[in-house]
Structures are given as C-alpha cells and as structure tokens.
Motif scaffolding. Structure first.
Motif, PDB file in Angstrom:
ATOM      1  N   VAL A 105       0.821  -1.214   0.000  1.00 52.08           N
ATOM      2  CA  VAL A 105       0.000   0.000   0.000  1.00 52.08           C
ATOM      3  C   VAL A 105       0.851   1.259   0.000  1.00 52.08           C
ATOM      4  O   VAL A 105       0.549   2.233  -0.697  1.00 52.08           O
ATOM      5  N   SER A 106       1.948   1.253   0.783  1.00 51.88           N
ATOM      6  CA  SER A 106       2.768   2.458   0.936  1.00 51.88           C
ATOM      7  C   SER A 106       4.250   2.092   0.939  1.00 51.88           C
ATOM      8  O   SER A 106       4.855   1.923   2.003  1.00 51.88           O
ATOM      9  N   HIS A 111       9.760   1.685   3.382  1.00 55.20           N
ATOM     10  CA  HIS A 111      11.179   2.022   3.298  1.00 55.20           C
ATOM     11  C   HIS A 111      11.611   2.824   4.519  1.00 55.20           C
ATOM     12  O   HIS A 111      12.711   2.602   5.067  1.00 55.20           O
ATOM     13  N   TYR A 112      10.760   3.726   4.978  1.00 56.79           N
ATOM     14  CA  TYR A 112      11.073   4.563   6.140  1.00 56.79           C
ATOM     15  C   TYR A 112      11.267   3.693   7.383  1.00 56.79           C
ATOM     16  O   TYR A 112      12.245   3.854   8.129  1.00 56.79           O
ATOM     17  N   PHE A 113      10.349   2.783   7.641  1.00 55.48           N
ATOM     18  CA  PHE A 113      10.449   1.933   8.832  1.00 55.48           C
ATOM     19  C   PHE A 113      11.561   0.901   8.695  1.00 55.48           C
ATOM     20  O   PHE A 113      12.171   0.488   9.699  1.00 55.48           O
ATOM     21  N   ILE A 123       1.077   2.529   7.879  1.00 58.90           N
ATOM     22  CA  ILE A 123       1.034   3.421   6.719  1.00 58.90           C
ATOM     23  C   ILE A 123       1.560   4.803   7.099  1.00 58.90           C
ATOM     24  O   ILE A 123       2.268   5.446   6.320  1.00 58.90           O
ATOM     25  N   SER A 124       1.230   5.251   8.288  1.00 60.46           N
ATOM     26  CA  SER A 124       1.717   6.547   8.754  1.00 60.46           C
ATOM     27  C   SER A 124       3.153   6.433   9.242  1.00 60.46           C
ATOM     28  O   SER A 124       3.503   5.488   9.961  1.00 60.46           O
ATOM     29  N   ILE A 125       3.975   7.409   8.859  1.00 63.33           N
ATOM     30  CA  ILE A 125       5.349   7.411   9.357  1.00 63.33           C
ATOM     31  C   ILE A 125       5.431   8.069  10.731  1.00 63.33           C
ATOM     32  O   ILE A 125       6.495   8.059  11.350  1.00 63.33           O
ATOM     33  N   SER A 352      -1.284   6.591  -0.819  1.00 60.92           N
ATOM     34  CA  SER A 352      -1.731   6.264   0.543  1.00 60.92           C
ATOM     35  C   SER A 352      -1.549   7.391   1.538  1.00 60.92           C
ATOM     36  O   SER A 352      -2.147   7.387   2.609  1.00 60.92           O
ATOM     37  N   GLY A 353      -0.715   8.383   1.222  1.00 63.98           N
ATOM     38  CA  GLY A 353      -0.428   9.434   2.176  1.00 63.98           C
ATOM     39  C   GLY A 353       0.607   9.005   3.192  1.00 63.98           C
ATOM     40  O   GLY A 353       0.845   7.809   3.410  1.00 63.98           O
ATOM     41  N   ALA A 354       1.211  10.001   3.839  1.00 65.94           N
ATOM     42  CA  ALA A 354       2.217   9.712   4.862  1.00 65.94           C
ATOM     43  C   ALA A 354       1.615   9.588   6.249  1.00 65.94           C
ATOM     44  O   ALA A 354       2.320   9.272   7.208  1.00 65.94           O
TER      45      ALA A 354
END
Length: 481
Positions: A105-106, A111-113, A123-125, A352-354
């Motif tokens: 989905v995101s 990648h951030y996590f 989905i949210s960072i 998906s948005g951050a």
C-alpha cells in the motif's frame, strides 16, 4: 381504546427524550461559543475538551434515538458515509499492519520503517500524530451527525446561525480593541499583541478565517429576516424600514460591519480576498436563484460589497492589505519554496499518504537547504491533505464538500422558506470562502475553524433536506430577534 403512556418518575418516556434533545441542542450552542475562546482550541488540552464535547453530543443523540436507529433523511446518508470512510482511513493509517501489506500500500512508509529497523510497520510514518488526527476526525464526524440530528427545524437553523455569528462578533470586537488600544499583551493567556488582530487565536490567518465563517452566518441570519419588499407601496416600505430599525435588524447589520472591520484588522491578505470573493459569488447566485428576492436583501448585499469594502474597511487598513497583496511577488513568497520542496514528497506518498498529522515529519526528509524555518504545515491545505491522506481519501472528502455545495445551491434555487434560503446562502459563502483561503494557508488545521466548517456543511444539507412543512410549523416567529 385510549393509549396509556409509560409512567416514569420524571414524566413519560417521550417527554424525557424531548427534554434530552433540547438539552443536547443547548449544549451544541454552548460548545460552538466555547470553541474559539481557548486559542481556537488549537492546543492539546483545548481540543481534548472539544473532542469530549463532540463525543458526548453523539452519545446523547444515540440515546435520544435509540428506538429509531436511522433518524436521518436519505440525502444525509451519503455525506455521513463519505466522512465516515475518511475517518476510518485515518484510523487504518495509524495502526500497525503486516509488513507485506504496508509494502504493497505504501512503499514510502515501508522504506522509512525499514531504514529505522522498526519492530512494527504502519502506513503513517508518525503514528502518534495520526492517532491525534484520528481522534479529531472522529470528533468532527460526531459533530456532523449531531448537527444533522439536532438541527431539525427552521427555528434551530436560525439559532445556530445566530450563535456562530455572535461568536464572531465577540472575536471581532476583542481583536479590534487589542490592536487599536495598543495593548502589549492579550487578556487571554497574555499572548503578545502585534499590529495584526488575532483575537483569542494565536495565528492571524486562523482568526481571519473564523471571522469569514462567522460573518457568512451573520449575513445569512440577516437575510432570513428580510420581508418581500418588492411588492410594497411607499407607506408599507416606510413601515417596514421603521420596523427593521426597532426590532434589531439594524443592530445585526452594524454587527456584521464590525465583523468585517475585525477581518480587515487581521491584515490577512487571502482571508480578506476570500471573504469578498465568496460574498460576491454567493450574492450574485442569490440574486439569480432566489425565487423571492426582497428589496432589503438586494440593498443588504449591495451595501456589503460597496459600503463595507470601500468606506468602512478603508478606515481600518484595507488599503494596507491591498498594498501588501499587490506588492507580493512569487519570488518573495517563502511558502512557494515550501510547496516546491514538498512536491517530491507528494510524488512518493500520492496514493496512501504519509499519515494524518505527519506533514512535519515527512517534510523534514525533503526540506531543502534554503528553508530554515519550522514548518509543521504546508501553508496549503490541499497540498497537505494530499501528502497526509493520499489522493483517494482527498477525493472522498472533496466529494463530500461538492455534495454539500450542490445541496446549498439547489436550496437557493428551489426553496421558498426564507430561513432555508438564508442558511443555503450562509453555508455556501462559508464553504466557498474557506476553499479559497485553503489555497494559500491552513485554516482547517485550527479545530475551531474546522468545527465551524463542519457545521456549515451540515447546514447546507439541512437547508435543502429539512421538510418545509415541519420548518413552517416550528418557526412561525422567525422574524423576531
């Protein structure tokens, strides 16, 4: 056979439920008056009070209609569903999900996590901020349903408009006194007072948008008191004018002018531009669409555009606002650099948005070297919504706004009840003005403004969907102030 009502210690069940509904409506009015006072409810403790109040309203409405699970009209269901889906998406952004699902989905969040070697994925960072956004969204959803449930007559429509207008009048007077008296610190929380009025708000543009929303309701309230004067003869017109002077309409008109003065003193370029553009657009549509146009309404709209714009406002610095607006260039506008720096971020999280409320965290990863200031907002609510919630959720919430605008315009064209036409005008002006202001600022990031915007959306639906027979029966004295 005669039906015998169930006896309770304090009356029949029906009477107790009616008392509960009246109490809930009064609580709604008190909440609307409270919201702007504690810094626009833009502090954790303040929006916590707002959330609690909205949740209690929804719980009370459920208790009131526990025997009738679906009290809403068919035209309310799609807007409720759209807003509910948006809030649900915010919740899904905030919770931990399987890694493979987040990767699908995101990819940006995955990648951030992964780089952070986080034990869980979402989905949210910034899940903590997204949970805050979810609780706020749930409060707005509760307020929306409460308004559609409790604002069930023309009389209540008018009372809500008056309540929102009075809140704006207080802010306009308080903000104007702060600036014109030369106070160094405000009476509320001892905040420093600058050259621009901000009332009990911290940010002048939030203050300007709040006055825009309130002034729209004030103009709508004033329109609702107008009689059909086009068919009156000279003596009848004079009698109508004298009646207007002594029953409070002139006082309301002066209060509207005071609200405009407060708006001008905010020195908000787009806030003032949005107000007058929205007034012009709604005024022209009103004159074209209203089936019953009174002479007083025509004079009122003309005076708003001519007297307030050219005479009253010029005494309080509209020329300075205009000079700032004309002298501003794209090269000098720092927020343009923010928009440009955020563009690569948008391409990464477009689907998906951050995560709701995560703009600062996400923007810090793409912040360019020529931007040194702290930016927790994008200074463009459209851009921030896309970055935080993604294109699908933004389309969903946009569809809700478009439906409400359509319902308000439809009411202006088809309804004959003066209060319903006035509510349609007020809600349309409030929505259009805020949509314009959102293009260069973040007015809906203030909980007080967002709440008033939600009420405006609900009023647009009520103006077209409330039963006219019910409205007429419950508002025979709608001309009295």
């Amino acid at each position: 056979m005669r039906k015998i009502g169930l006896a309770y210690p304090f009356g029949t069940l029906a009477s107790r439920l009616n008392k509960l509904e009246k109490g809930l409506f009064l609580f709604l009015l008190v909440l609307l008056l409270w919201l702007p006072l504690p810094l626009g409810s833009n502090r954790p403790w303040a929006w916590g009070i707002m959330q609690l109040g909205c949740y209690l309203l929804l719980a009370g409405c459920i208790l009131r209609h526990w025997r009738n699970v679906d009290p809403w009209q068919a035209n309310y269901r799609l807007p409720i569903f759209l807003l509910g889906i948006f809030v649900l998406w915010t919740f899904l952004q905030s919770i931990s999900l399987p890694e493979i699902l987040v990767r699908l989905v995101s990819p940006f969040s995955h990648h951030y996590f992964s780089l952070a070697e986080a034990p869980s994925f979402s989905i949210s960072i910034d899940p903590a901020q997204t949970r805050i956004a979810f609780y706020k969204g749930l409060a707005y959803f509760s307020l929306f349903i409460a308004c559609l449930t409790l604002i069930n007559s023309a009389r209540r429509v008018k009372q809500v408009m008056l309540c929102m207008f009075l809140a704006g009048v207080f802010q306009a007077i308080y903000g104007s006194i702060e600036v014109l008296s030369g106070w160094q610190h405000s009476l509320i929380f001892s905040l420093p007072v600058g050259k621009a009025a901000s009332g009990s708000f911290v940010y002048k543009n939030h203050y300007a948008n709040f006055l825009l929303l309130s002034a729209a309701m004030g103009i709508g309230y004033l329109i609702s008191t107008m009689r059909d004067g086009l068919k009156m003869r000279g003596r009848e017109q004079m009698r109508s004018i004298l009646n207007a002077m002594f029953n409070g309409k002139v006082l309301v008109r002066v209060a509207v002018a005071m609200t405009v003065i407060g708006l001008v003193l905010s020195r908000s370029r787009m806030g003032n531009s949005a107000f007058f553009i929205a007034l012009a657009v709604s005024g022209i549509l009103g004159l074209l669409l209203f089936k019953q146009k009174s002479r007083g309404m025509v004079i009122l709209l003309a005076s708003m555009l001519i007297i307030d714009l050219l005479i009253v406002s010029s005494w309080f610095g509209l020329q300075e606002v205009g000079t700032r607006l004309m002298s501003t260039t794209l090269a000098e506008e720092v927020r343009l650099n923010v928009w440009q720096a955020a563009s690569p971020l948008l391409s990464q999280v477009l689907f998906s948005g951050a995560g709701g409320g995560s703009f600062y965290t996400a923007f810090s990863l793409f912040q360019s070297g020529n931007i040194y200031a702290f930016y927790d907002h994008a200074h463009n609510d459209y851009l921030q919504f896309l970055i935080e919630y993604g294109v699908l959720a933004t389309v969903i919430i946009s569809a809700l706004v478009i439906i409400c605008l359509f319902q308000a315009t439809k009411a202006m064209a088809l309804r004959r009840h003066p209060i319903m036409c006035a509510a349609a005008f007020a809600s349309q002006m409030a929505i259009v003005g805020t949509l314009i202001h959102m293009s260069t600022d973040f007015p809906l990031q203030s909980p007080a403004n967002a709440s008033y915007f939600v009420v405006a959306l609900a009023l647009s639906l009520c103006s077209n969907c409330l039963d006219s027979r019910n409205a007429s029966q419950k508002s025979k004295k709608h001309d009295e102030i």
